[in-house]
Write a protein that holds these residues in place. Sequence first.
Motif, PDB file in Angstrom:
ATOM      1  N   UNK A 101       0.847  -1.201   0.000  1.00  0.00           N
ATOM      2  CA  UNK A 101       0.000   0.000   0.000  1.00  0.00           C
ATOM      3  C   UNK A 101       0.879   1.247   0.000  1.00  0.00           C
ATOM      4  N   UNK A 102       2.003   1.207   0.718  1.00  0.00           N
ATOM      5  CA  UNK A 102       2.902   2.365   0.736  1.00  0.00           C
ATOM      6  C   UNK A 102       3.439   2.665  -0.665  1.00  0.00           C
ATOM      7  N   UNK A 103       3.711   1.638  -1.427  1.00  0.00           N
ATOM      8  CA  UNK A 103       4.166   1.850  -2.802  1.00  0.00           C
ATOM      9  C   UNK A 103       3.077   2.483  -3.656  1.00  0.00           C
ATOM     10  N   UNK A 104       1.827   2.059  -3.475  1.00  0.00           N
ATOM     11  CA  UNK A 104       0.719   2.674  -4.221  1.00  0.00           C
ATOM     12  C   UNK A 104       0.555   4.139  -3.857  1.00  0.00           C
ATOM     13  N   UNK A 105       0.734   4.474  -2.580  1.00  0.00           N
ATOM     14  CA  UNK A 105       0.596   5.872  -2.157  1.00  0.00           C
ATOM     15  C   UNK A 105       1.747   6.714  -2.705  1.00  0.00           C
ATOM     16  N   UNK A 106       2.958   6.175  -2.717  1.00  0.00           N
ATOM     17  CA  UNK A 106       4.075   6.912  -3.313  1.00  0.00           C
ATOM     18  C   UNK A 106       3.880   7.096  -4.815  1.00  0.00           C
ATOM     19  N   UNK A 107       3.356   6.096  -5.495  1.00  0.00           N
ATOM     20  CA  UNK A 107       3.023   6.259  -6.917  1.00  0.00           C
ATOM     21  C   UNK A 107       2.023   7.393  -7.112  1.00  0.00           C
ATOM     22  N   UNK A 108       1.032   7.439  -6.243  1.00  0.00           N
ATOM     23  CA  UNK A 108       0.015   8.499  -6.318  1.00  0.00           C
ATOM     24  C   UNK A 108       0.659   9.874  -6.121  1.00  0.00           C
ATOM     25  N   UNK A 109       1.556   9.983  -5.140  1.00  0.00           N
ATOM     26  CA  UNK A 109       2.216  11.263  -4.858  1.00  0.00           C
ATOM     27  C   UNK A 109       3.065  11.704  -6.035  1.00  0.00           C
TER      28      UNK A 109
END
Length: 615
Positions: free
Chosen positions: A93-101
């Motif tokens: 999930x942290x990787x998905x949030x960093x992708x979003x950022x």
Amino acid sequence: MSPDPVFELPAQCVTPTAAPIVIDNGSFQTRAGWAAPAAEFDSPRLLFRSVAARSRGAARSETQIGNDIPNLEPLRWLLKSQFDRNVVVNFEIQELILDYVFTHLGLSSEGSVEHPILMTEAPCNPLHCRQMMSELLFECYRVPFVSYGVDGLYSFYHNNNQRNQRPNTGIILSSGYHCSHILPVVNGRLDALNSKRVNVAGSQAASYLQRLLQLKYPGHLAAITLSRMEELLHGHSYAAVDYHEELEKWRCPEFYEREVHRIQLPFSGKVPGGCVSAEERQERRAQQLRRLQEINTRRREEKLQQDQERLDRFLAIQELLEDGLLDQFHKSLMELNMDSAEELQSYINKLQLAVEQGRLKLLQSDGGEGKMEVRFISLKCLFPLATVTDNVQNIHKTIQTSQKKCCVVAFYSTVFQPAFNMAEYHQLFVGTERLRCPEILFQPSLIGEDQMGLMETLQYVLARYTPEQQEALVSNVFLTGGNMQHPGMKERVERELLALRPFQSHFKVTMATRPGLDAWYGARDWALEHPAAAGAEGWISRQDYEEKGGEYLSEHCASNVFVPMKLAKPVPVRPAEPPAALQTLTGASAASATVTVAPAPSLSTDSADVNMAAS
């Protein structure tokens, strides 16, 4: 909430040097932006909930992040966060949030991110979690530099810069979404050994508010959701300076009417069965009767068609007997599981009778007699006292009597029964819940937590210092975090400190300018004052990561204390000592003897003696 726009990459963030990206990785909300001196970058560009939503059974590519989620209420969402308490554990999930950022800041994260990353982490973050985060940033995104810091310390740093003072000593009370922390700062650095965590914060207060209102309004269980309670907690709660005295005020009806907050829940204005006239009800019943009649007619036609087909088949088999084709006749009887021609004739008679009755029913339903039957059925449904066999005069009398009764009932319902207000029924009256929920920060026992409150923990931390250090710490008590934004929180802490500290002792309590956002502003200030470079204080380069490991931390004024991981070194195995017989050899025989010591420690003494004798 509206979706976040996808910004274009600003030119001043690329040249002459790549500007750092500041990410306040909070357990409730993520804030991201640029650390650039231009005025347009003074605030975070992205503010969104730290949650990922995926439809149940959907693929990973269909996951929605933060403000892209239109509504958190539907049950079809499978909500996940990267946090367990305040520590990042779910790095998918942290990787998905960093992708979003990175995507919304205008970066393409497919190849690499050529900007330094400054990210917040939990106080006393476990080494394994920092190692996984560094591995994600350096290996997946190939960033050049990374810096880690504590959100409460960044907020402390930012507010001291705004006041043009830099005290080296103070104590921070930080309360977020999952946890609250007490962080003593001595001589400009975090005293991690005496830092404490309290497992009560905003999420527990929202759950407590939800439980209180669901017990108070059992008819609105589905409408009292956790996300609505979080909004209600942020906008309507306050911290009582004196909890018991404030509760006594709520006993006064005037105070209650003045201070209670009325919250309107969503509802539908249409009431099932209400506000419907007698003509509309009669029309609905007539429509239901017509639909039932059509359904029965269709079923009769289908049954009549099936019976006619079976009858035609049986008659065709009977004609085989009349024509003398006995072999085909007996073969057909065996297919029908019949034994004789008499049994076939009985089935033919039953089917002929059923076909004739079905045709008669269809004719009756199409004719006037069927319409009269439907009319009598509707009268019987409207007026149960009248039966189909009653004559017309009795039916008219029943109608007149029923009309009089209906008029009387309508009169009494209009005069004596008040009108039902659907909007008022769906209102929540939030009274003492406004102060009871923030109180759990000081009294966790209200929700069944067997631990000390925030001020008791503060007293425990202060007791670990000398009186001179205590005076220095309480002279700068700093409040920060999203859960500290309740009105009256500063006054409550001052009152509690007054009761804790000795008589005529001095202390000072300061609230952060923006308790929820100052951590990002402090991280931005630090990044502007400390540019990323190889060997610079607070920055971890890719070379440092490869040489010192993912858990390595370059310390600075707002960071955790780096405690290297101590690995137990294996004890080297001592070589086996030679046998005692070898040690008694004299010079000549010892010089001529050739002894071979086997590497295996399980070599027996007998075999060693044999080798020596052979040599």
